[in-house]
Design a protein around this motif. Structure first.
Motif, PDB file in Angstrom:
ATOM      1  N   THR A 262      -3.132  -5.701 -13.506  1.00 52.56           N
ATOM      2  CA  THR A 262      -3.653  -6.517 -14.619  1.00 52.56           C
ATOM      3  C   THR A 262      -2.793  -7.771 -14.792  1.00 52.56           C
ATOM      4  O   THR A 262      -3.305  -8.891 -14.922  1.00 52.56           O
ATOM      5  N   ILE A 263      -1.490  -7.582 -14.763  1.00 49.57           N
ATOM      6  CA  ILE A 263      -0.586  -8.742 -14.920  1.00 49.57           C
ATOM      7  C   ILE A 263      -0.713  -9.664 -13.703  1.00 49.57           C
ATOM      8  O   ILE A 263      -0.775 -10.895 -13.834  1.00 49.57           O
ATOM      9  N   ALA A 264      -0.775  -9.057 -12.520  1.00 54.47           N
ATOM     10  CA  ALA A 264      -0.890  -9.860 -11.290  1.00 54.47           C
ATOM     11  C   ALA A 264      -2.162 -10.701 -11.319  1.00 54.47           C
ATOM     12  O   ALA A 264      -2.155 -11.873 -10.907  1.00 54.47           O
ATOM     13  N   ASP A 265      -3.257 -10.120 -11.841  1.00 52.96           N
ATOM     14  CA  ASP A 265      -4.522 -10.875 -11.952  1.00 52.96           C
ATOM     15  C   ASP A 265      -4.353 -12.106 -12.837  1.00 52.96           C
ATOM     16  O   ASP A 265      -4.872 -13.170 -12.536  1.00 52.96           O
ATOM     17  N   ARG A 266      -3.624 -11.925 -13.933  1.00 52.85           N
ATOM     18  CA  ARG A 266      -3.440 -13.050 -14.862  1.00 52.85           C
ATOM     19  C   ARG A 266      -2.760 -14.228 -14.166  1.00 52.85           C
ATOM     20  O   ARG A 266      -2.967 -15.375 -14.509  1.00 52.85           O
ATOM     21  N   HIS A 267      -1.896 -13.918 -13.198  1.00 46.65           N
ATOM     22  CA  HIS A 267      -1.119 -14.993 -12.541  1.00 46.65           C
ATOM     23  C   HIS A 267      -1.603 -15.262 -11.117  1.00 46.65           C
ATOM     24  O   HIS A 267      -1.028 -16.105 -10.436  1.00 46.65           O
ATOM     25  N   GLN A 268      -2.606 -14.506 -10.697  1.00 47.14           N
ATOM     26  CA  GLN A 268      -3.151 -14.634  -9.342  1.00 47.14           C
ATOM     27  C   GLN A 268      -2.072 -14.495  -8.268  1.00 47.14           C
ATOM     28  O   GLN A 268      -1.878 -15.377  -7.414  1.00 47.14           O
ATOM     29  N   VAL A 269      -1.331 -13.422  -8.402  1.00 40.26           N
ATOM     30  CA  VAL A 269      -0.293 -13.103  -7.412  1.00 40.26           C
ATOM     31  C   VAL A 269      -0.452 -11.631  -7.015  1.00 40.26           C
ATOM     32  O   VAL A 269      -1.127 -10.874  -7.709  1.00 40.26           O
ATOM     33  N   PRO A 270       0.163 -11.219  -5.932  1.00 40.66           N
ATOM     34  CA  PRO A 270       0.139  -9.793  -5.578  1.00 40.66           C
ATOM     35  C   PRO A 270       1.032  -8.959  -6.507  1.00 40.66           C
ATOM     36  O   PRO A 270       1.932  -9.502  -7.163  1.00 40.66           O
ATOM     37  N   ILE A 271       0.792  -7.666  -6.531  1.00 44.13           N
ATOM     38  CA  ILE A 271       1.601  -6.748  -7.354  1.00 44.13           C
ATOM     39  C   ILE A 271       3.087  -6.866  -7.008  1.00 44.13           C
ATOM     40  O   ILE A 271       3.950  -6.815  -7.897  1.00 44.13           O
ATOM     41  N   ALA A 272       3.379  -7.036  -5.724  1.00 46.31           N
ATOM     42  CA  ALA A 272       4.791  -7.097  -5.317  1.00 46.31           C
ATOM     43  C   ALA A 272       5.534  -8.228  -6.023  1.00 46.31           C
ATOM     44  O   ALA A 272       6.711  -8.077  -6.387  1.00 46.31           O
ATOM     45  N   SER A 273       4.854  -9.347  -6.248  1.00 50.32           N
ATOM     46  CA  SER A 273       5.523 -10.478  -6.927  1.00 50.32           C
ATOM     47  C   SER A 273       5.906 -10.064  -8.348  1.00 50.32           C
ATOM     48  O   SER A 273       6.974 -10.431  -8.845  1.00 50.32           O
ATOM     49  N   VAL A 274       5.017  -9.300  -9.005  1.00 53.42           N
ATOM     50  CA  VAL A 274       5.295  -8.847 -10.377  1.00 53.42           C
ATOM     51  C   VAL A 274       6.499  -7.892 -10.366  1.00 53.42           C
ATOM     52  O   VAL A 274       7.406  -8.000 -11.197  1.00 53.42           O
ATOM     53  N   ALA A 275       6.505  -6.973  -9.404  1.00 57.61           N
ATOM     54  CA  ALA A 275       7.606  -5.992  -9.337  1.00 57.61           C
ATOM     55  C   ALA A 275       8.941  -6.694  -9.056  1.00 57.61           C
ATOM     56  O   ALA A 275       9.974  -6.340  -9.638  1.00 57.61           O
ATOM     57  N   LEU A 276       8.912  -7.683  -8.187  1.00 62.68           N
ATOM     58  CA  LEU A 276      10.162  -8.404  -7.879  1.00 62.68           C
ATOM     59  C   LEU A 276      10.637  -9.210  -9.087  1.00 62.68           C
ATOM     60  O   LEU A 276      11.819  -9.240  -9.406  1.00 62.68           O
ATOM     61  N   ARG A 277       9.679  -9.861  -9.769  1.00 58.12           N
ATOM     62  CA  ARG A 277      10.066 -10.670 -10.937  1.00 58.12           C
ATOM     63  C   ARG A 277      10.675  -9.792 -12.023  1.00 58.12           C
ATOM     64  O   ARG A 277      11.641 -10.160 -12.685  1.00 58.12           O
ATOM     65  N   PHE A 278      10.072  -8.592 -12.192  1.00 53.41           N
ATOM     66  CA  PHE A 278      10.608  -7.657 -13.185  1.00 53.41           C
ATOM     67  C   PHE A 278      12.093  -7.407 -12.899  1.00 53.41           C
ATOM     68  O   PHE A 278      12.934  -7.469 -13.802  1.00 53.41           O
ATOM     69  N   ALA A 279      12.408  -7.156 -11.627  1.00 58.85           N
ATOM     70  CA  ALA A 279      13.808  -6.869 -11.277  1.00 58.85           C
ATOM     71  C   ALA A 279      14.683  -8.114 -11.459  1.00 58.85           C
ATOM     72  O   ALA A 279      15.808  -8.024 -11.962  1.00 58.85           O
ATOM     73  N   MET A 280      14.156  -9.279 -11.083  1.00 60.84           N
ATOM     74  CA  MET A 280      14.951 -10.510 -11.223  1.00 60.84           C
ATOM     75  C   MET A 280      15.304 -10.781 -12.685  1.00 60.84           C
ATOM     76  O   MET A 280      16.341 -11.363 -12.988  1.00 60.84           O
ATOM     77  N   ASP A 281      14.422 -10.370 -13.599  1.00 55.61           N
ATOM     78  CA  ASP A 281      14.622 -10.647 -15.028  1.00 55.61           C
ATOM     79  C   ASP A 281      15.539  -9.641 -15.724  1.00 55.61           C
ATOM     80  O   ASP A 281      15.808  -9.779 -16.909  1.00 55.61           O
ATOM     81  N   ARG A 282      15.957  -8.599 -15.035  1.00 54.96           N
ATOM     82  CA  ARG A 282      16.803  -7.593 -15.703  1.00 54.96           C
ATOM     83  C   ARG A 282      18.178  -8.194 -16.013  1.00 54.96           C
ATOM     84  O   ARG A 282      18.673  -9.045 -15.266  1.00 54.96           O
ATOM     85  N   PRO A 283      18.813  -7.713 -17.073  1.00 59.07           N
ATOM     86  CA  PRO A 283      20.118  -8.255 -17.445  1.00 59.07           C
ATOM     87  C   PRO A 283      21.169  -8.021 -16.366  1.00 59.07           C
ATOM     88  O   PRO A 283      21.192  -6.958 -15.753  1.00 59.07           O
ATOM     89  N   ARG A 284      21.989  -9.005 -16.134  1.00 60.63           N
ATOM     90  CA  ARG A 284      23.119  -9.003 -15.188  1.00 60.63           C
ATOM     91  C   ARG A 284      22.685  -8.999 -13.721  1.00 60.63           C
ATOM     92  O   ARG A 284      23.535  -8.924 -12.838  1.00 60.63           O
ATOM     93  N   VAL A 285      21.376  -9.047 -13.448  1.00 63.05           N
ATOM     94  CA  VAL A 285      20.942  -9.022 -12.046  1.00 63.05           C
ATOM     95  C   VAL A 285      21.090 -10.413 -11.435  1.00 63.05           C
ATOM     96  O   VAL A 285      20.509 -11.378 -11.917  1.00 63.05           O
TER      97      VAL A 285
END
Ligand SMILES: NC(=O)c1ccc[n+]([C@@H]2O[C@H](COP(=O)([O-])OP(=O)(O)OC[C@H]3O[C@@H](n4cnc5c(N)ncnc54)[C@H](OP(=O)(O)O)[C@@H]3O)[C@@H](O)[C@H]2O)c1
Length: 353
Positions: A262-285
């Motif tokens: 659902t989130i990937a559809d909103r941004h027209q990206v694959p699921i993997a991009s969402v999963a990677l961004r989630f990790a990039m946004d974590r604190p201290r990462v």
């Protein structure tokens, strides 16, 4: 390909930085999967990744054949990439064999570091990430000090850790070991670092480099609405399949994939991009590792760099991850139990020195 800007993250305080998306090397090791890698194709793909901004490579003394492979890549392409303004950083690991832990001395540590230098064909290792299989065997603080001495001798630029828990990380830091990072599993499925490691990293100002952000490829479109694979295709899939069981199993995981879609559809990206961004946004990462043995996923990987979640996206991510069971314990605690389903997958004697 559109030029995407991949952020850089400082590690330590001497001006060193790494790319926030890091080329993971485990997938290139002998024994990770059956497929044979064509090195010319691989090097062409790696050069594209570096030119796109993924300039940092992660490997290990125990990833069979990978330091040598990265060494051949650097020999063939390192100078021209440097001349183009894209120098490559190498992060390797020092993972002493389980059977050798009680017998380590400074000479044996130095032999492994020298072997990494020689395999990679470099004069200094940018980051050495130190691991210890069994806290019951004393010696990790001393071994970390020896690495620090090798740093003073110019063989290592920075010393980090991998898979250390918060108690032992604090012990080494308190003993004066200048650890700049801890490489840990941290993903939509595995939030273990948030309990103790992130607060410790805040307190001591070290960074997290995370693996498992794609759960070995499970956090991607190809598994949406699919049944579990009967036979895992490689060692990563074996590792993350048990993490999926840990958070509640295949059905629960499929509901997470739906939310990510659902989130990937909103941004027209694959699921993997969402999963990677989630990790990039974590604190201290500071960096997120992406395992690869070809360049086919480069665009969706890069899409993570420009993706920004809206408040609605974040709310949906919170809701979707709240329905997962927490992976228990501190980082790598389950994996240390050699009798358990996670620990049984570990190969503890691969260094061979
Ligand atoms: N310190 C440690 O204990 C430790 C443990 C594990 C890993 N690591 C490090 O972390 C790196 C990553 O390993 P990992 O096991 O966590 O694997 P991962 O990055 O979660 O998953 C890698 C797999 O995901 C698929 N993939 C990659 N990019 C993709 C994209 N953009 N879209 C869709 N699928 C994509 C690829 O599979 P296909 O090509 O088959 O599609 C790839 O083999 C390793 O190489 C290693 O450097 C460290």
């Amino acid at each position: 390909m559109e030029r995407v800007s991949i952020p850089r993250s400082p590690l330590g305080s001497d001006g060193y930085d790494c790319s926030a998306l890091i080329v993971g090397g485990w997938q290139l090791s002998v024994g990770h999967r059956e497929a044979v890698v064509d090195e010319a194709d691989l090097f062409e793909a790696l050069a594209r990744m570096v030119r796109a901004g993924m300039t940092t490579f992660d490997c290990a003394d125990i990833y069979t054949g990978v330091e040598e492979r990265f060494g051949r890549f650097l020999a063939a392409h390192g100078s021209s990439l440097q001349a183009e303004g894209c120098p490559v950083q190498i992060h390797t690991k020092y993972v002493p064999d389980f059977d050798q832990l009680s017998r380590l001395d400074k000479e044996s540590v130095e032999r492994v570091i020298d072997r990494s230098l020689q395999r990679l064909g470099v004069e200094r290792l940018d980051l050495v990430q130190f691991s210890w299989w069994d806290y019951g065997v004393p010696g990790y603080v001393e071994a970390a000090r020896w690495l620090t001495e090798l740093r003073a001798a110019g063989k290592i630029r920075h010393v980090g850790a991998t898979n250390f828990d918060a108690v032992r990380m604090a012990e080494m830091l308190d003993a004066g070991v200048p650890l700049v990072s801890n490489q840990v599993q941290y993903s939509l499925l595995d939030r273990r670092p948030e309990q103790h490691m992130v607060p410790l990293a805040e307190r001591h100002q070290f960074s997290l480099l995370c693996y498992g952000a794609l759960a070995g490829g499970f956090l991607a479109d190809r598994f949406l609405e699919q049944s579990p694979p009967e036979v895992p295709a490689n060692r990563s899939q074996r590792k993350y399949r048990v993490i999926i069981e840990e958070v509640g199993g295949w059905t629960v995981y499929q509901r997470l994939l739906q939310a990510l879609r659902t989130i990937a559809d909103r941004h027209q990206v694959p699921i993997a991009s969402v999963a990677l961004r989630f990790a990039m946004d974590r604190p201290r990462v500071a960096g997120v590792m992406v395992g690869t043995f070809h360049g086919k996923h480069l665009e969706s990987t890069l899409a993570a760099a420009s993706l920004r979640f809206s408040d609605d996206d974040r709310a949906l991510l919170d809701q979707a991850t709240a329905s997962l069971r927490d992976v228990p314990g501190d980082v790598f605690e389950l994996e240390r139990d050699s009798e358990g389903p996670h620990g049984r997958l570990m190969r503890r004697n691969l260094s061979d020195v």
